[in-house]
Design a protein around this motif. Structure first.
Motif, PDB file in Angstrom:
ATOM      1  N   LYS A 129    -105.170  83.639  -8.524  1.00  0.00           N
ATOM      2  CA  LYS A 129    -104.137  84.206  -8.567  1.00  0.00           C
ATOM      3  C   LYS A 129    -104.062  85.184  -9.769  1.00  0.00           C
ATOM      4  N   LEU A 130    -103.890  86.370  -9.911  1.00  0.00           N
ATOM      5  CA  LEU A 130    -103.692  87.483 -11.221  1.00  0.00           C
ATOM      6  C   LEU A 130    -102.246  88.010 -11.137  1.00  0.00           C
ATOM      7  N   GLU A 131    -101.576  88.132 -12.643  1.00  0.00           N
ATOM      8  CA  GLU A 131    -100.132  87.676 -12.451  1.00  0.00           C
ATOM      9  C   GLU A 131     -99.489  88.717 -13.211  1.00  0.00           C
ATOM     10  N   GLU A 132     -99.777  88.584 -14.461  1.00  0.00           N
ATOM     11  CA  GLU A 132    -100.070  89.892 -15.610  1.00  0.00           C
ATOM     12  C   GLU A 132    -100.755  89.778 -16.655  1.00  0.00           C
ATOM     13  N   ALA A 133    -100.618  91.246 -17.581  1.00  0.00           N
ATOM     14  CA  ALA A 133    -101.601  90.988 -18.460  1.00  0.00           C
ATOM     15  C   ALA A 133    -100.739  91.140 -19.549  1.00  0.00           C
ATOM     16  N   GLY A 134    -100.513  90.620 -20.712  1.00  0.00           N
ATOM     17  CA  GLY A 134    -100.011  90.148 -21.824  1.00  0.00           C
ATOM     18  C   GLY A 134     -98.685  89.990 -21.623  1.00  0.00           C
ATOM     19  N   THR A 135     -98.632  90.709 -22.022  1.00  0.00           N
ATOM     20  CA  THR A 135     -96.798  90.685 -22.066  1.00  0.00           C
ATOM     21  C   THR A 135     -96.037  92.012 -20.764  1.00  0.00           C
ATOM     22  N   MET A 136     -97.124  92.385 -19.621  1.00  0.00           N
ATOM     23  CA  MET A 136     -97.166  94.004 -18.826  1.00  0.00           C
ATOM     24  C   MET A 136     -97.262  92.978 -17.591  1.00  0.00           C
ATOM     25  N   ASN A 137     -96.713  93.465 -16.887  1.00  0.00           N
ATOM     26  CA  ASN A 137     -97.040  93.363 -15.476  1.00  0.00           C
ATOM     27  C   ASN A 137     -98.742  94.040 -14.746  1.00  0.00           C
ATOM     28  N   VAL A 138     -99.231  93.822 -13.538  1.00  0.00           N
ATOM     29  CA  VAL A 138    -100.641  94.730 -14.304  1.00  0.00           C
ATOM     30  C   VAL A 138    -101.078  95.450 -13.123  1.00  0.00           C
ATOM     31  N   PHE A 139    -101.726  96.178 -13.160  1.00  0.00           N
ATOM     32  CA  PHE A 139    -102.750  97.003 -11.083  1.00  0.00           C
ATOM     33  C   PHE A 139    -103.268  97.006 -11.172  1.00  0.00           C
ATOM     34  N   PHE A 140    -104.414  96.808 -10.306  1.00  0.00           N
ATOM     35  CA  PHE A 140    -105.805  97.268 -10.235  1.00  0.00           C
ATOM     36  C   PHE A 140    -106.165  97.826  -9.037  1.00  0.00           C
ATOM     37  N   ARG A 141    -106.736  98.826  -9.117  1.00  0.00           N
ATOM     38  CA  ARG A 141    -106.802  99.900  -8.288  1.00  0.00           C
ATOM     39  C   ARG A 141    -108.576  99.923  -7.865  1.00  0.00           C
ATOM     40  N   ILE A 142    -108.724  99.540  -6.473  1.00  0.00           N
ATOM     41  CA  ILE A 142    -110.049  99.402  -5.723  1.00  0.00           C
ATOM     42  C   ILE A 142    -109.881 100.707  -4.977  1.00  0.00           C
ATOM     43  N   ASN A 143    -111.203 101.384  -5.093  1.00  0.00           N
ATOM     44  CA  ASN A 143    -111.442 102.088  -4.423  1.00  0.00           C
ATOM     45  C   ASN A 143    -109.806 103.519  -4.720  1.00  0.00           C
ATOM     46  N   ASP A 144    -109.124 103.399  -4.048  1.00  0.00           N
ATOM     47  CA  ASP A 144    -107.785 104.405  -4.089  1.00  0.00           C
ATOM     48  C   ASP A 144    -106.511 103.948  -3.625  1.00  0.00           C
ATOM     49  N   THR A 145    -106.642 102.696  -3.480  1.00  0.00           N
ATOM     50  CA  THR A 145    -105.680 102.105  -3.662  1.00  0.00           C
ATOM     51  C   THR A 145    -104.773 101.045  -4.709  1.00  0.00           C
TER      52      THR A 145
END
Length: 355
Positions: free
Chosen positions: A230-246
């Motif tokens: 499971k993907l959780e954070e990126a470095g010292t930041m929260n992280v978002f992923f865009r698949i298509n337009d979601t």
């Protein structure tokens, strides 16, 4: 919201200011500090009178418990100046609440609102000239608390110091950011202190990040400690992923920090009609989306960087380059969020607070 103020504060002004010696066009993040700081000590079961004083070192006993048992927490905030020379904070109540949640988790005393927010208000009034106008300019705010009680018995301290220091800043990151998805190391574990802004959370990241840097990557996307699926954070930041337009982002938990920028992005994106899904994000689905071309963007979110696009990621020694969509969600969200912070866009959420 209105910022709670306090009049019960001692002020000791610096003899002179170093502001004219600072090159505000060439700042290294977190290296320059303003003329004054706020300190407030906790002794005998109560908080003493806060003091605003010249920025200077302070002395601690070698046996102070912060050195031995890591009782140390902090927050990250920013102050912005608009075109009318007014200074603004962004959702300071959220930082105050999270700071005290961190304090509780590390068996430290909660800081009163009039000391944290009221003291910050007074400190910013004094240091207003350090907040420079112009998009990208800001005054980074670092409230922190450490255990100052002496003795090496493994038990919580009975003495603490709360401090706020200020640092003029520009953009935190520059250039392209490539990341590697963690396969072995973890940022935090269930039952641990990952949801607190504890100093030890960050020192534990330094070694695996160093290894990633040596491989040509700037940061790590952390995975869960139990399965690394499971993907959780990126470095010292929260992280978002865009698949298509979601947009997808992991839910907060004992392992994931409740980021102020993260929750603001979720609210802002939802209001703008973007479909946001808060649920566990699996490594396999992101890799598959990268392979079939539906993965459009990945970006980190945090106070220092606001929104930081990621151009590609590596997993199991395979590198996946991301496309550069014309209608970038990361670009749009950053423009909207920073526009609110700098008072260039109407704040319909009621997030900004005037000093």
């Amino acid at each position: 919201m209105e910022l709670k103020t306090t009049t019960d504060i001692r002020i000791i002004k610096a003899d002179s200011s170093k502001i004219n010696s600072v090159d505000f066009e060439n700042l290294t993040f977190g290296n320059i500090f303003t003329d004054h700081m706020l300190i407030c000590d906790y002794n005998n079961g109560k908080w003493e009178q806060p003091v605003i004083m010249p920025y200077e070192p302070f002395t601690l006993d070698p046996s102070a418990k912060v050195f031995h048992y890591g009782q140390a927490i902090f927050e990250g905030m920013k102050a912005y100046k608009d075109e009318h020379d007014d200074v603004w904070l962004f959702r300071p109540d959220q930082n105050f609440d999270r700071f005290n949640k961190s304090a509780v988790r590390l068996a430290m005393p909660e800081v009163p609102e009039d000391v944290f927010l009221g003291g910050l208000h007074k400190l910013l009034e004094i240091e207003k000239e350090w907040v420079k106008k112009g998009f990208g300019n800001a005054l980074y705010i670092r409230p922190f608390m450490i255990a100052t009680g002496s003795g090496v018995v493994a038990a919580p301290s009975t003495q603490y110091r709360f401090t706020i220091i200020l640092s003029p800043a520009k953009s935190y990151y520059s250039g392209e950011v490539k990341v590697v998805i963690a396969e072995h190391f973890s940022r935090a574990a269930n039952g641990g202190i990952g949801a607190a802004k504890a100093a030890g959370n960050y020192s534990g990241q330094f070694y695996p990040t160093k290894l990633a840097n040596e491989q040509g990557f700037q940061q790590i996307i952390w995975t869960d400690d139990a399965t690394h699926t499971k993907l959780e954070e990126a470095g010292t930041m929260n992280v978002f992923f865009r698949i298509n337009d979601t947009l997808y982002t992991a839910p907060i938990s004992e392992r994931i920090l409740d980021g102020v920028t993260r929750k603001s992005i979720i609210e802002l994106a939802t209001k703008e009609g973007i479909d946001v899904q808060v649920r566990p994000v699996l490594v396999d689905e992101i890799v598959e989306a990268a392979k079939n071309g539906t993965l459009q963007e990945i970006f980190g979110a945090g106070t220092a960087a606001v929104v930081n696009p990621i151009v590609g990621f590596s997993y199991k020694e395979t590198y996946y380059e991301l496309p550069k969509p014309e209608n970038s969600f990361a670009t749009f969200i950053k423009q909207q969020l920073t526009g609110i912070q700098y008072k260039q866009i109407e704040d319909t959420f009621g997030w900004t607070v005037k000093i």
